[in-house]
Design a protein around this motif. Structure first.
Motif, mmCIF file in Angstrom:
data_model
loop_
_atom_site.group_PDB
_atom_site.id
_atom_site.type_symbol
_atom_site.label_atom_id
_atom_site.label_comp_id
_atom_site.label_asym_id
_atom_site.label_seq_id
_atom_site.Cartn_x
_atom_site.Cartn_y
_atom_site.Cartn_z
ATOM 1 N N GLY A 35 49.297 38.615 43.225
ATOM 2 C CA GLY A 35 49.662 37.708 42.129
ATOM 3 C C GLY A 35 48.863 38.000 40.883
ATOM 4 O O GLY A 35 49.413 38.055 39.776
ATOM 5 N N HIS A 36 47.551 38.201 41.057
ATOM 6 C CA HIS A 36 46.700 38.484 39.899
ATOM 7 C C HIS A 36 47.118 39.778 39.227
ATOM 8 O O HIS A 36 47.221 39.868 38.009
ATOM 9 C CB HIS A 36 45.234 38.565 40.337
ATOM 10 C CG HIS A 36 44.637 37.238 40.614
ATOM 11 N ND1 HIS A 36 44.410 36.319 39.605
ATOM 12 C CD2 HIS A 36 44.253 36.646 41.761
ATOM 13 C CE1 HIS A 36 43.898 35.228 40.143
ATOM 14 N NE2 HIS A 36 43.797 35.392 41.451
ATOM 15 N N TRP A 59 48.528 40.343 35.458
ATOM 16 C CA TRP A 59 47.853 41.258 34.534
ATOM 17 C C TRP A 59 48.866 42.250 33.954
ATOM 18 O O TRP A 59 48.889 42.520 32.758
ATOM 19 C CB TRP A 59 46.733 42.002 35.279
ATOM 20 C CG TRP A 59 46.020 43.011 34.441
ATOM 21 C CD1 TRP A 59 45.073 42.757 33.498
ATOM 22 C CD2 TRP A 59 46.216 44.430 34.453
ATOM 23 N NE1 TRP A 59 44.667 43.930 32.924
ATOM 24 C CE2 TRP A 59 45.352 44.975 33.486
ATOM 25 C CE3 TRP A 59 47.039 45.292 35.181
ATOM 26 C CZ2 TRP A 59 45.274 46.340 33.228
ATOM 27 C CZ3 TRP A 59 46.964 46.648 34.925
ATOM 28 C CH2 TRP A 59 46.082 47.157 33.962
ATOM 29 N N LEU A 60 49.745 42.714 34.842
ATOM 30 C CA LEU A 60 50.788 43.650 34.399
ATOM 31 C C LEU A 60 51.704 42.980 33.374
ATOM 32 O O LEU A 60 52.074 43.582 32.359
ATOM 33 C CB LEU A 60 51.600 44.091 35.627
ATOM 34 C CG LEU A 60 52.469 45.336 35.449
ATOM 35 C CD1 LEU A 60 51.598 46.554 35.331
ATOM 36 C CD2 LEU A 60 53.434 45.479 36.594
ATOM 37 N N THR A 61 52.041 41.720 33.642
ATOM 38 C CA THR A 61 52.909 40.993 32.723
ATOM 39 C C THR A 61 52.256 40.864 31.355
ATOM 40 O O THR A 61 52.882 41.115 30.321
ATOM 41 C CB THR A 61 53.209 39.592 33.287
ATOM 42 O OG1 THR A 61 53.673 39.737 34.611
ATOM 43 C CG2 THR A 61 54.254 38.884 32.461
ATOM 44 N N ARG A 93 56.962 34.995 33.781
ATOM 45 C CA ARG A 93 55.987 33.907 33.609
ATOM 46 C C ARG A 93 56.600 32.561 33.947
ATOM 47 O O ARG A 93 55.990 31.734 34.632
ATOM 48 C CB ARG A 93 55.500 33.880 32.167
ATOM 49 C CG ARG A 93 54.534 34.976 31.863
ATOM 50 C CD ARG A 93 53.997 34.785 30.483
ATOM 51 N NE ARG A 93 52.629 35.237 30.399
ATOM 52 C CZ ARG A 93 51.859 34.997 29.357
ATOM 53 N NH1 ARG A 93 52.317 34.294 28.357
ATOM 54 N NH2 ARG A 93 50.629 35.441 29.337
ATOM 55 N N LEU A 94 57.836 32.349 33.460
ATOM 56 C CA LEU A 94 58.510 31.079 33.738
ATOM 57 C C LEU A 94 58.710 30.889 35.234
ATOM 58 O O LEU A 94 58.409 29.826 35.782
ATOM 59 C CB LEU A 94 59.875 31.050 33.050
ATOM 60 C CG LEU A 94 59.891 30.756 31.565
ATOM 61 C CD1 LEU A 94 61.275 30.985 30.998
ATOM 62 C CD2 LEU A 94 59.481 29.316 31.344
ATOM 63 N N VAL A 95 59.215 31.948 35.884
ATOM 64 C CA VAL A 95 59.504 31.840 37.309
ATOM 65 C C VAL A 95 58.221 31.580 38.082
ATOM 66 O O VAL A 95 58.175 30.730 38.978
ATOM 67 C CB VAL A 95 60.209 33.118 37.814
ATOM 68 C CG1 VAL A 95 60.313 33.121 39.320
ATOM 69 C CG2 VAL A 95 61.581 33.223 37.201
ATOM 70 N N ARG A 96 57.152 32.277 37.713
ATOM 71 C CA ARG A 96 55.893 32.083 38.424
ATOM 72 C C ARG A 96 55.408 30.644 38.274
ATOM 73 O O ARG A 96 55.018 30.001 39.248
ATOM 74 C CB ARG A 96 54.835 33.039 37.886
ATOM 75 C CG ARG A 96 53.470 32.786 38.488
ATOM 76 C CD ARG A 96 52.460 33.794 38.016
ATOM 77 N NE ARG A 96 51.116 33.446 38.430
ATOM 78 C CZ ARG A 96 50.304 32.729 37.697
ATOM 79 N NH1 ARG A 96 50.688 32.277 36.525
ATOM 80 N NH2 ARG A 96 49.093 32.438 38.124
#
Lengths: 305, 319
Positions: A125-126, A130-132, A183-186
């Motif tokens: 997840g991290h 970070w990639l995002t 980001r929204l989905v997460r």
């Protein structure tokens, strides 16, 4: 007792199916309704246009160069006497198709990465976040130009001049726009996975995949749909920008951006040539954005309207 | 605070490395030889080509190539442009100032529009002014820069003949006339870029103001009898502008995209138009370097925004 019935009557609201409830809320946003109609008209025009307006996009007529709108050519002609209406209909198909296809790519990638990041509790997840963030910091247009510069010849050879560029543009635009969706989905996943109904499903022995697909994902879809709508607008702008810079589709594929690129040197004598495709891009983009705004009102169940 | 800045710097370095890695992978994955152009160019003798291949280590394993490339970039050895016949770094440095000048003026214009309009709209939510401003902002960021650029040229250059539509670097005038001409030719590009930015910024400012205006301390300030003007400017705005800093920094990549288009339309000799012309001329070292410069600028502006954010809101830097 009387008071109780009164209260229960006022509390009792007619229930609609989710789709109808969404439409009821969407209708309140007048501009969004107008935009939906506009967009439908635009889509109908590019889909049905070639059957109604049977002028070839490459019919050259040197006796009618750079003419303004007339009965024979409702939107005028370009420097080779080609009919702009016919070219806009044909180009609009590509411009809108690129917008839709790139949206599908970005939503699929974004949902996948967001869901993985939202479900994992560890390093994955991290890393994905970070990639995002890294992708969010990339300068999109320069990178888009770089990718097209480096890969266009190979793809042209593999899939033909139009197909190759289409695949490249869709993949690259979609591949550079998945981050907001992720980001929204997460964020949705992080809150939804702790909710009681998911816990109930887990207690009943639902597998992880079933929890995600059956219980979490459907509840996270609202923001994704909104982000996807806005992505269509962004992709249309991105494609037009590339074509406008002369680095998108080949010259014989008259997308709206390409028409503007060809028209920009004739602004003083043939303004109509630039104005019509520009207006088409603007109408498509503004309509899609307003539809997104209307959906935001309609799909947010907590908002009372 | 200094510890906070140091921490931010340490975060910026991996993202710069990540970006450079992405750029390098893209280049390495690209089919064909990036130097194939040289093979067919009769002006480049074969031994120069071989030397270049050796210098860029094109036959080394990929991780070594990445390290070499990165070390060269850090040392400022960005290669040689065969189209412009000069070193890439001098070429970029020559043009960077123009780009930064246009982008900076445009951001300033955007702030000068967005802050007053956004603040005023937020003090009267859902009023006529708010609705008009909101709709205009929506239209503003739906209008692509290349179309507004063309519209501006059509109106102000072709029809009214007020402003020049080609940016020139050697204006034939001195003193006050030079300054006048310089301003005249930057009006249109700055307006195109600035209005586009202002549209999205207005929405940020408005929503940030609305978030703060409902807080209890604002009610307290009003209850103490402080006038509306003072409450808005001294109490609400100061806190509402903090998140706006970050949102503006997130917009920086989009600003560069707009700058490339604007430079191309008005023929401004900045790094954006350099990128386009190098792509059209297959000048790979310049294309790579300009993309890298854009990436560095994005990271730099994000860093500045982070530091500003920590300075404006000390709670952030203590965490």
């Amino acid at each position: 007792m009387a008071g109780l019935t009164l209260a229960s009557r006022s509390a009792e609201r007619r229930t609609y199916s989710p789709l109808r409830e969404t439409w009821r809320r969407y209708r309140r946003h007048k501009l969004a309704v107008v935009s939906a109609v506009l967009l439908l008209v635009l889509v109908a025009a590019v889909v049905l246009g070639p059957f109604l307006w049977r002028v070839g996009i490459n019919e050259i007529d040197f006796t009618a160069r750079l003419e303004g709108p007339s009965l024979a050519h409702p939107l005028g002609t370009d420097d080779l006497g080609q009919d702009i209406l016919a070219r806009m209909i044909s180009g609009g198909r590509i411009s809108l198709a690129v917008g839709l296809a790139a949206m599908v790519v970005s939503v699929l990638v974004g949902t996948l990465i967001g869901a993985l990041a939202g479900m994992s509790r560890g390093a994955l997840g991290h890393f994905l976040m970070w990639l995002t963030d890294l992708f969010l910091a990339l300068p999109q247009l320069p990178l888009l130009l770089l990718l097209i510069y480096l890969f266009r010849d190979e793809l042209k050879a593999a899939f033909g001049p139009e197909g190759g560029i289409f695949i490249l543009i869709v993949v690259v635009i979609g591949g550079l726009r998945w981050m907001p969706v992720a980001r929204l989905v997460r964020a949705q996943f992080l809150s939804l996975r702790e909710k009681e109904f998911v816990e109930a499903a887990r207690a009943l022995g639902a597998s992880r995949a079933r929890q995600v697909i059956r219980h979490i994902l459907p509840n996270a879809l609202g923001p994704v749909i909104i982000a996807g709508t806005i992505d269509v607008a962004a992709a249309i702008i991105a494609e037009s920008t590339l074509s406008f810079l002369g680095l998108g589709f080949p010259p014989d594929t008259p997308t709206w951006g390409r028409l503007l690129f060809d028209a920009k040197d004739y602004l003083d004598i043939a303004a109509h040539w630039a104005l019509f495709p520009g207006a088409a891009i603007f109408i498509a983009v503004v309509a899609v954005n307003f539809i997104g705004d209307g959906l935001r009102d309609a799909l947010d169940a907590r908002r009372v309207i | 605070m200094s510890q906070y800045i140091l921490r931010r710097l340490l975060i910026a370095i991996p993202s710069l490395l990540g970006i450079s890695l992405i750029l390098f992978i893209v280049l390495a994955l690209a089919p064909g030889d990036p130097f194939s152009e040289l093979a067919t160019n009769p002006n480049v003798p074969p031994e120069v080509r071989e030397a270049l291949r050796a210098k860029f280590g094109l036959d080394d394993p990929i991780y070594l190539r990445y390290v070499h490339w990165l070390v060269a970039m850090v040392h400022g050895d960005w290669g040689f442009s065969f189209v412009s016949r000069m070193n890439v770094d001098t070429l970029i440095l020559q043009r960077l100032s123009t780009t930064l000048y246009v982008i900076g003026s445009a951001q300033l214009l955007a702030l000068m529009i967005a802050i007053p309009v956004g603040v005023y709209a937020a003090t009267r939510p859902y009023s006529i002014f708010d609705q008009v401003a909101n709709t205009l902002a929506f239209i503003g960021f739906s209008l692509p820069t290349f179309f507004t650029g063309i519209l501006f040229i059509l109106i102000f250059s072709v029809k009214l003949d007020w402003l020049p539509f080609v940016y020139s670097t050697d204006i034939k005038a001195t003193g006050i006339h030079w300054i006048g001409e310089q301003i005249r030719q930057t009006i249109m590009p700055v307006m195109v870029l600035g209005l586009f930015q202002a549209a999205s910024m207005t929405r940020f400012v408005r929503s940030a103001m609305l978030d703060v205006i409902r807080l209890d301390y604002v009610t307290t300030a009003r209850a103490k009898g402080i006038g509306q003007r003072r409450v808005i400017i001294k109490h609400v705005m100061r806190n509402a502008m903090i998140p706006v800093v970050t949102l503006i920094a997130l917009q920086v990549p989009a600003v560069f995209g707009g700058a490339i288009v604007t430079e191309q339309i008005f023929r401004i000799p900045g790094i954006g138009s350099l990128l386009i012309s190098s792509i059209l001329a297959n000048d790979t070292p310049v294309v790579m370097a300009v993309t890298f410069v854009f990436a560095c600028l994005v990271v730099l502006f994000n860093l500045i925004a982070d530091v500003l954010y920590g300075w404006l809101d000390p709670r952030i830097s203590l965490r």
